[in-house]
Design a protein around this motif. Structure first.
Motif, short mmCIF file in Angstrom:
data_model
loop_
_atom_site.label_atom_id
_atom_site.label_comp_id
_atom_site.label_asym_id
_atom_site.label_seq_id
_atom_site.Cartn_x
_atom_site.Cartn_y
_atom_site.Cartn_z
N UNK A 86 0.83 -1.20 0.00
CA UNK A 86 0.00 0.00 0.00
C UNK A 86 0.87 1.25 0.00
N UNK A 87 0.47 2.18 -0.83
CA UNK A 87 1.07 3.50 -0.87
C UNK A 87 0.07 4.42 -0.18
N UNK A 88 0.32 4.72 1.10
CA UNK A 88 -0.61 5.57 1.84
C UNK A 88 0.15 6.24 2.99
N UNK A 89 -0.45 7.25 3.58
CA UNK A 89 0.25 8.03 4.61
C UNK A 89 0.46 7.26 5.90
N UNK A 90 -0.54 6.51 6.32
CA UNK A 90 -0.36 5.67 7.49
C UNK A 90 -1.33 4.51 7.39
N UNK A 99 -11.81 2.30 -1.30
CA UNK A 99 -13.08 2.94 -1.62
C UNK A 99 -13.27 4.17 -0.73
N UNK A 100 -12.91 4.06 0.56
CA UNK A 100 -13.14 5.17 1.50
C UNK A 100 -12.10 6.27 1.41
N UNK A 101 -10.96 6.01 0.80
CA UNK A 101 -9.91 7.01 0.70
C UNK A 101 -9.08 6.72 -0.55
N UNK A 102 -9.52 7.28 -1.69
CA UNK A 102 -8.88 6.94 -2.98
C UNK A 102 -7.40 7.34 -3.04
N UNK A 103 -6.92 8.14 -2.06
CA UNK A 103 -5.50 8.48 -2.10
C UNK A 103 -4.65 7.28 -1.68
N UNK A 104 -5.25 6.30 -1.02
CA UNK A 104 -4.50 5.10 -0.61
C UNK A 104 -4.62 4.05 -1.70
N UNK A 105 -3.47 3.65 -2.22
CA UNK A 105 -3.49 2.72 -3.35
C UNK A 105 -2.68 1.47 -3.05
N UNK A 106 -3.11 0.37 -3.64
CA UNK A 106 -2.36 -0.89 -3.52
C UNK A 106 -1.91 -1.32 -4.91
N UNK A 107 -0.67 -1.75 -5.00
CA UNK A 107 -0.15 -2.29 -6.27
C UNK A 107 0.93 -3.31 -5.94
N UNK A 108 1.39 -4.10 -6.93
CA UNK A 108 2.33 -5.16 -6.61
C UNK A 108 3.58 -4.64 -5.90
#
Ligand SMILES: [Zn+2]
Length: 683
Positions: free
Chosen positions: A506-510, A539-548
């Protein structure tokens, strides 16, 4: 079934071929004179070239033999003649430095003679096998005579200063290749019965052994690598005990030691389960990526060959996508991604520092990357086996008739795989496809556009047997879905999310916001991002993304495992340190300006636990997004009492965050900040 041993197999255009070529290019450019410098100096020969430094210059777990092996295997994997020529040159020059009694090391003070001898045996066997290097076997015999006369035979359990227990594999291989019984007999000296026997008994490696002794942790890479010795012993003796050791060890490791990525051995240790879980909260060294992947690749290949069971290929696939294949490129000066970091507080990919140049992992990296090519296909008299789904081709002689099969796919971005057959004459055989453990539904298939049944046999192969002709096309679809896995069931966390064999990060702030993911149905909280393969947003915070995980570059922060629960195992609120902190016995510490530690808690007050030091710095404290203080941890000594707290915050949930400042008190010798924890006052 057996591997192709590289013959007739080639990777086609795609990320794995690129990685193989990048690694080959990097090792080809290391100057011969640099690689040979110490050998020549020790032998009194002219020694031009520079000192490669790091472990190489210090003769620490020396990797020259593995570089020979890696280049020989890369030649077999790519056909590049430059790799063969370099192997031949290096072996020839190195051979001229062997002394009359067979002494062959880089210096007069090799730090681990057993280990280095083993790697040299490896290199010489592979030079002979894959490059036809003249005199490789002659040199092997000479250095083995030295080793038989000089290597210490105390054989203490778990002696990582020698790793003597990894010696038998290559010596058994030497016997199989040369037929000379001295190698077989010397191999038997190094069998690791004390440890292998635990697996033979299907016992717990941490429980007391029959002699009453007990071991609390084992060096991870070498205690998987040693199992290759049991594999080679089975090839030599046919004694099923060796095969069963491998089988039982595989199951034992998968059950309690291997992460969802295929990685294992946090802090380079096999650990009892409770300790293993704890490491995800405090170590940056979760998996010795290159060496660990190599040991697992070998073990899985032995097991596939001995049992015919496709399930062992699942480990190889996981490591391809999430282990060695997910590592960042190494540098020309020998710094490699030694460790993968899965800390729940967030992590980054990094190569080692300068002091770890040319470490063990720079020896295994070319070996394991070359092995991608030899893990794709296997064969038996009447069947072709597909272990990995990746763009490639294989030429196979089936009953004397040439058959070529080309595999085209964008897997894992797309679950469709196409096989195109070219055959001298119509030829009846089976194509067997590994039916992976992660499938979300059975594999579907068609031949030349007509749907066919694809039964899966008891050894996990989806099989189609028919008369194949030139122009035949087999198309399959491998259904994948999002799934979660916990390291510590039935506790939900630490958890990670996968899609098929691919572990996401996950690419997210926390990681607080990841608490919103329903681990039983992650697809309900993660929405695919249009136009970006294998990318999802919360869905609740589109700034958080998951990728390989494999798409993350050097220095890009990520959460692979996460634990958004508030309380730690000590009952205190859990602290989330970013990747710039180190762990000591009693506290986390950092002197990196900008490093942050964050903690969420319930109630009106919070106390920061720590110590004052004469090299401590200053941190800005934020509560619920507002800066409330700049705290100086300086004190005129060591381990002095430190107390800071905030009160009257009101009821409910709050978040405190510390950030290390570049400024510090003029009195202090440094800018270290330490955090032993946070405490909420008793209610
Ligand atoms: Zn290593």
């Amino acid at each position: 079934m057996e591997p192709f041993d590289f013959r007739g197999v080639a990777l086609e255009d795609g990320q794995w071929r690129s990685q193989v070529r990048d690694v080959l290019g990097l090792y080809l450019q290391i100057p011969d004179d640099d690689l040979l410098k110490g050998f020549r100096q020790r032998a009194g020969q002219p020694a031009p070239g520079g000192n490669l430094g790091g472990w190489y210059g210090d003769d620490t777990f020396h990797v020259f033999g593995q570089i020979i092996s890696g280049l020989a295997r890369l030649h077999a994997a790519t056909g590049d003649p430059a790799a063969r020529e370099k192997v031949n040159r290096l072996v020839s020059h190195w051979g001229s430095c062997i002394e009359a009694d067979g002494y062959f090391f880089y210096s007069r003070k090799p730090n681990a003679p057993h280990y280095i001898y083993d790697k040299m045996v490896w290199g010489l066997l592979d030079a002979h096998l894959y490059c036809g290097t003249p005199d490789a076997l002659k040199y092997l015999s000479r250095i083995t005579d030295w080793a038989m006369g000089h290597l210490d035979r105390k054989r203490h359990l778990g002696d990582t200063s020698t790793e003597w227990y990894t010696l038998s594999e290559n010596l058994f291989r030497a016997y199989l290749i040369t037929g000379d019984p001295k190698y077989r007999d010397f191999a038997m000296v190094w069998e690791y019965s004390e440890y292998w026997d635990i697996y033979a008994r299907k016992a717990d490696i941490f429980a007391p052994r029959p002699d009453g002794k007990q071991t609390g942790a084992y060096h991870a890479y070498s205690h998987v690598n040693t199992l290759g010795g049991a594999g080679a012993a089975y090839l030599v003796t046919g004694d099923t005990r060796y095969r069963d050791i491998l089988k039982n060890a595989y199951d034992y490791l998968q059950k309690g030691e291997v992460f969802v990525t295929g990685g294992f051995g946090p802090d380079e240790q096999l650990l009892p389960h409770r300790k293993l879980v704890e490491t995800l909260y405090n170590t940056t060294a979760t998996f010795e990526t290159q060496c660990g992947s190599w040991a697992a690749f070998k073990m899985s290949k032995y097991l596939m060959s001995f049992t015919g069971d496709a399930r062992y290929g699942d480990w190889v696939e996981r490591l391809l996508y999430n282990g060695v294949g997910a590592s960042i490129p190494m540098t020309q000066d020998g710094r490699v991604m030694y460790y993968s970091d899965y800390r729940v507080s967030g992590a980054e990919k990094r190569n080692t520092g300068a002091n770890l140049r040319w470490s063990c992992c720079t020896g295994t990296r070319p070996q394991v990357v070359a092995d991608y090519v030899d893990q794709i296909y296997f064969k038996s008299e009447d069947s072709l086996y597909v272990n990995l789904f990746t763009p490639s081709k294989v030429k196979w002689s089936h009953k004397g008739r040439a058959v070529e099969i080309r595999q085209a796919t964008r897997f894992p971005e797309d679950g469709t795989v196409e096989f195109a057959v070219t055959a001298d004459q119509p030829s009846e055989f089976a194509i067997k496809l590994r039916s992976p453990g992660w499938l979300s539904a059975p594999v579907s298939a068609s031949v030349n556009g007509h749907a066919i049944a694809l039964p899966v046999d008891s050894l996990n192969w989806a099989t189609i047997r028919r008369e194949w002709r030139t122009g035949d096309r087999l198309s399959i679809a491998l259904p994948m879905r999002l799934a979660s896995s916990s390291v510590d069931p039935p506790r939900p966390y630490p958890a990670a999310i996968s899609y098929g064999p691919v572990v996401l990060a996950f690419d997210c702030n926390n990681d607080n916001i990841l608490a919103g993911i329903d681990l039983n149905h992650p697809e309900q909280n993660l929405k695919a991002v249009a136009g970006q393969p294998l990318t999802w947003q919360l869905v609740n915070d589109p700034s958080a993304r998951a990728r390989p995980f494999y798409t993350f570059h050097e220095g890009e922060p990520y959460y692979l495992y996460f634990d958004p629960s508030d309380a730690g195992s000590d009952g205190r609120p859990r602290v989330r340190f970013n990747s710039r902190w180190s762990k000591a016995d009693r506290f986390h510490f950092s002197d990196v300006a900008g490093a942050t530690a964050q903690c969420s808690f319930e109630g009106p007050a919070i106390r920061w636990l720590g110590f004052k030091f004469d090299d401590a710095g200053e941190a800005e404290v934020t509560i619920d997004g507002k800066v409330v203080a700049v705290v100086d941890q300086y004190g005129p000594g060591r381990d002095l009492p430190f107390d800071w707290s905030a009160k009257d915050l009101g009821p409910g949930r709050h978040t405190i965050r510390l950030q290390i400042l570049a400024e510090k008190s003029a009195l202090s010798k440094g800018r270290f900040i330490n955090v032993a924890g946070f405490e909420t006052p008793p209610k």
